[in-house]
Design an enzyme around this catalytic site. Structure first.
Site, mmCIF file in Angstrom:
data_model
loop_
_atom_site.group_PDB
_atom_site.id
_atom_site.type_symbol
_atom_site.label_atom_id
_atom_site.label_comp_id
_atom_site.label_asym_id
_atom_site.label_seq_id
_atom_site.Cartn_x
_atom_site.Cartn_y
_atom_site.Cartn_z
ATOM 1 N N VAL A 98 3.262 0.808 3.562
ATOM 2 C CA VAL A 98 3.927 -0.441 3.179
ATOM 3 C C VAL A 98 3.242 -1.117 2.000
ATOM 4 O O VAL A 98 2.109 -0.800 1.646
ATOM 5 C CB VAL A 98 4.006 -1.412 4.380
ATOM 6 C CG1 VAL A 98 4.788 -0.787 5.515
ATOM 7 C CG2 VAL A 98 2.601 -1.791 4.858
ATOM 8 N N GLU A 99 3.929 -2.067 1.386
ATOM 9 C CA GLU A 99 3.460 -2.838 0.231
ATOM 10 C C GLU A 99 3.004 -1.939 -0.910
ATOM 11 O O GLU A 99 1.982 -2.185 -1.552
ATOM 12 C CB GLU A 99 2.344 -3.819 0.634
ATOM 13 C CG GLU A 99 2.846 -4.974 1.490
ATOM 14 C CD GLU A 99 1.821 -6.077 1.671
ATOM 15 O OE1 GLU A 99 0.750 -6.013 1.040
ATOM 16 O OE2 GLU A 99 2.097 -7.004 2.447
ATOM 17 N N GLY A 100 3.745 -0.893 -1.177
ATOM 18 C CA GLY A 100 3.411 0.051 -2.240
ATOM 19 C C GLY A 100 2.729 1.257 -1.646
ATOM 20 O O GLY A 100 1.545 1.198 -1.298
#
Length: 822
Positions: free
Chosen positions: A500-502
């Site tokens: 997640v988040e990149g």
């Protein structure tokens, strides 16, 4: 002999001028004086002296600005414009987001240590500490992670009520709106504690306090939006989620296929200008229970109702859950970690244009809004959660490795196990240093965009290593799920943090160096902006200043890299830090080598470097290693440089700087322009690869720290929920560890005076205690003490088992079982 001395003089003066970053004019004067001296007193003939003047002449001519512009800068600028990689508006907004902090210093080749070491130490206020000691402890006490993950598939209602009523969703909301208004450091410390108890709990708390409606409203919302939503979010009346990821646009979030068409429509009985939305989102945390949805979409205005622009761009809106046309409520099931996460779809969802975050004036500004706030949120949420999980892993493994015996010794004393525990501890120290020091920088006003990518990638990767090592040490204890298992759910959660988040592969290969090279470099962004300046003459003048500054910068770092590699950086000026002083100097050396390698790469490869992901990733690893090592040194300084922590500081710095060396080596081995690779190697590694990884002896010192109750162990694992109570194995492990100090000498006496002499023949410890008591080897008190210790240890060592019907939603008889029973 005299000619050799003149050669040494010219070389030494040139190196000194470059090392000291002397200006072009000053360098020309100094070298000119040396050339004159050589002409007057040199013993070589006039052909050699003439050659020296011919070599000096171009340097002198560079000081004549019109000549330089006409014959060097202008032709190079034309070529530069052709080789400059294309950049979309979303890429530019991402590059310009946030601030440049210590990452920028590392790009200079000569970091200013005063900037880092003078930064204020992060501290909790009395109110923040009381929240950690009160509501956080109470919340951890309420959570049974086995019940959450296996039985309920959700947090219990009482926990949800506490999250809302105690303000866990309001840490970033100002007090004037009813929030807690905590510092970034306090926010981080809360997540560390919660994640040491339950990944589901910490994920649920992290998201509303990170990139989401509250954060976006605070910075970009209208006064009306803030006044309405922020108090409701602070009280928990509204639960937010933010919908960004789509099935056709995952990591490439800028290519959002979801659309919003500006049109007129009916809203509450009247015609208004609004947006008709069609979207499909997935992986949205809190979506199944959210009451208000933050939505990112691409906005179009074909009828020009808002202005003269048809393709407005990425925008963000707040949509109430009950809005007609939105489908929400179903859940994803991410690796048995049942935090609320699911898809959202919308078909012809009409909302007034006032629902755009910031109103109509912020239409098309969504991507800038997102990347600016991600610079802060990504520094806190995942780094804090993974650090809390790693701290819990070290806390548990250190105790377990001491109380768990095999072959009549603690398993932690085996060298293979010791190596794993040392690695766990060293990596956890790095993670804790990075998240705390960087959170302190945020509280000081920074929005560190490049460090946020470094922390996201490396903290989650280090968390994966810690989880793997913890499982290896625990063996079957960590594999068998059940209420007694305190590792497995954290182990299962690791890939979620990685993704997640990149996604980490994307973050490492494209973002850390790709963004850092432009954002942090003192000249690259200036050159790019000058090259794109529509005023050609102004752009030429600015490009000339930046370009020749860049050349001097590169020559300086080449000289600094060579000199510091030859001298092992022993003479560079750094803060006096006792046993850690040399690590400051080594970072200086690698900073110069990194900056030089980065400049040569950008100059020779140009836009191709953007596609050469493996090279970019290795340079990003070097930058990250230096940044993390700097955080370790600052963290140790913030804590008063306790001597007992020095082995962990040394292990962490050696691990990181050895990795920097190896990644530079790998970069040079794979650099496509081979002659340039050889040239760089001479200046970066003139003595070969001289840096070594942490020693086994150092690892054993760390193991002694984490397997023994001590202040150093407490500092490393600070923030872990350790209450000694039923249902909290970490607290019970700590209790057993403390009891082991008194129990081990008694157990050793039984073994030496009883087992080895034949007076004690029982095979298990309870039997040995009885025989030792009968033989007078131990007293009644000692026997009772050892029995109590053994009982508690075995309770911790035991694993769970279940009736067949307890596993699975539908019970299926084993093949042939019914016939056998009959």
């Amino acid at each position: 002999m005299l000619s050799l001395l003149w050669l040494i003089a010219f070389t030494g003066v040139a190196l000194s001028l470059a090392y000291r970053r002397t200006s072009l004019a000053q360098a020309t004067l100094v070298l000119g004086a040396l050339v004159v001296a050589y002409t007057l007193w040199g013993t070589a003939g006039w052909p050699w002296k003439t050659l020296v003047w011919l070599l000096y002449a171009p340097l002198a001519l560079l000081n004549i600005t019109p000549l330089r512009l006409a014959f060097i800068t202008r032709p190079f600028l034309i070529a530069y414009r052709r080789m400059l990689p294309s950049m979309s508006s979303t890429e530019r907004e991402a590059l310009e987001a946030g601030t440049v902090w210590w990452d920028g210093e590392l790009f200079t080749g000569g970091p200013n240590w005063d900037k880092l070491m003078s930064a204020k130490r992060p501290e909790l206020t009395a109110e923040e500490q009381a929240f950690l000691d009160g509501p956080c402890e109470e919340l951890c006490h309420m959570v049974d992670d086995w019940q959450v993950t296996h039985e309920l598939g959700d947090l219990p209602p009482a926990v949800w009520d506490a999250l809302k009523s105690k303000g866990f969703f309001a840490m970033i909301i100002p007090k004037r709106y009813g929030g807690l208004e905590f510092s970034a450091y306090a926010h981080s410390c809360v997540l560390v504690k919660l994640s040491s108890k339950s990944a589901t709990l910490s994920s649920t708390v992290a998201v509303p306090n990170s990139l989401g409606p509250a954060e976006l409203l605070l910075h970009y919302g209208t006064d009306e939006q803030k006044a309405y939503y922020l108090p409701r979010l602070a009280r928990g009346e509204d639960l937010p989620c933010f919908a960004l990821t789509a099935p056709r646009a995952g990591s490439d979030a800028a290519s959002i296929p979801d659309t919003g068409i500006v049109c007129k429509g009916q809203w509450q009985g009247r015609e208004v200008i609004g947006v008709r939305l069609n979207f499909s989102k997935r992986y949205i945390t809190l979506a199944p229970v959210a009451t208000v949805v933050g939505l990112a979409f691409r906005m179009f205005d074909p009828d020009k109702l808002l202005g003269d622009k048809a393709d407005i761009g990425i925008s963000c809106a707040l949509i109430p859950r009950a809005t007609p046309g939105m489908t929400i409520g179903r859940r994803h099931f991410p690796l048995n970690i049942p935090f609320q996460n699911g898809p959202i779809q919308g078909k012809d969802v009409f909302v007034p244009v006032d629902f755009l975050i910031g109103g109509a004036k912020m239409a098309g500004q969504g991507w800038r809004m997102l990347v600016e706030q991600l610079s802060v949120g990504r520094c806190i949420s995942l780094p804090s959660n993974t650090t809390g999980g790693a701290k819990a892993g070290v806390f548990a493994t250190g105790a377990y490795a001491r109380i768990r015996h095999q072959f009549n010794m603690s398993v932690g004393r085996f060298e293979g196990v010791s190596e794993a525990i040392a690695r766990m501890s060293g990596l956890t120290y790095i993670m804790d240093a990075a998240r705390s020091v960087t959170a302190g920088a945020i509280d000081g006003g920074e929005k560190p965009s490049v460090p946020s990518a470094m922390l996201k990638y490396h903290c989650t990767e280090f968390g994966r290593m810690v989880a793997n090592d913890a499982m290896d040490v625990h063996g079957g204890k960590g594999v068998c799920l059940g209420p007694r298992n305190y590792l497995a759910r954290g182990y299962q959660a690791v890939p979620i943090a990685i993704t997640v988040e990149g996604a980490n592969i994307l973050t490492r290969n494209l973002i850390i160096f790709g963004q850092g090279a432009v954002r942090c470099h003192p000249y690259v962004l200036r050159e790019m902006n000058a090259a794109k300046d529509p005023n050609r003459e102004r752009g030429l003048a600015e490009f000339d200043r930046a370009f020749f500054g860049h050349i001097g910068f590169t020559l300086s770092n080449a000289a600094r890299s060579l000199v510091m590699a030859l001298t092992l950086a022993r003479f560079t000026h750094v803060p006096e830090a006792g046993a850690s002083t040399r690590f400051f100097q080594h970072i200086n050396r690698f900073s110069a080598s990194f900056a030089f390698a980065a400049d040569v790469s950008m100059l020779s490869l140009g836009g191709y470097l953007k596609k050469a992901e493996s090279l970019s990733a290795r340079l990003g690893d070097v930058l990250s290693s230096m940044y993390l090592a700097s955080m370790v040194l600052k963290h140790h300084d913030n804590q008063g440089r306790p001597e007992a922590d020095q082995p962990m500081v040394e292990w962490a710095c050696r691990h990181l700087l050895y990795r920097a060396q190896e990644q530079l080596h790998g970069f040079l081995r794979n650099f496509p322009v081979r002659w340039l690779a050889g040239f760089m190697r001479v200046l970066i590694f003139p003595r070969g690869l001289t840096y070594s990884a942490p020693s086994d002896r150092l690892g054993r010192q760390i193991v002694d720290v984490v397997m023994t109750p001590s202040e150093a162990r407490d500092r490393l694992t600070h923030g872990v929920y350790r209450a000694v109570e039923p249902g909290n194995p970490l607290g019970l492990l700590q209790e057993a560890l403390l009891l082991s100090l008194a129990a081990e000498p008694i157990e050793k006496r039984i073994r030496v005076e009883g087992v080895k002499t034949g007076r004690v023949t029982a095979l298990d410890l309870p039997g040995q205690i009885q025989q030792a008591l009968a033989a007078g080897i131990v007293s009644e008190t000692e026997a009772a003490q050892l029995k109590d210790y053994d009982r508690k240890v075995m309770e911790l060592v035991h694993v769970d088992d279940f009736e067949p019907h307890d596993l699975g939603r539908q019970s299926v008889p084993a093949p042939g079982l019914s016939q056998q029973v009959a």
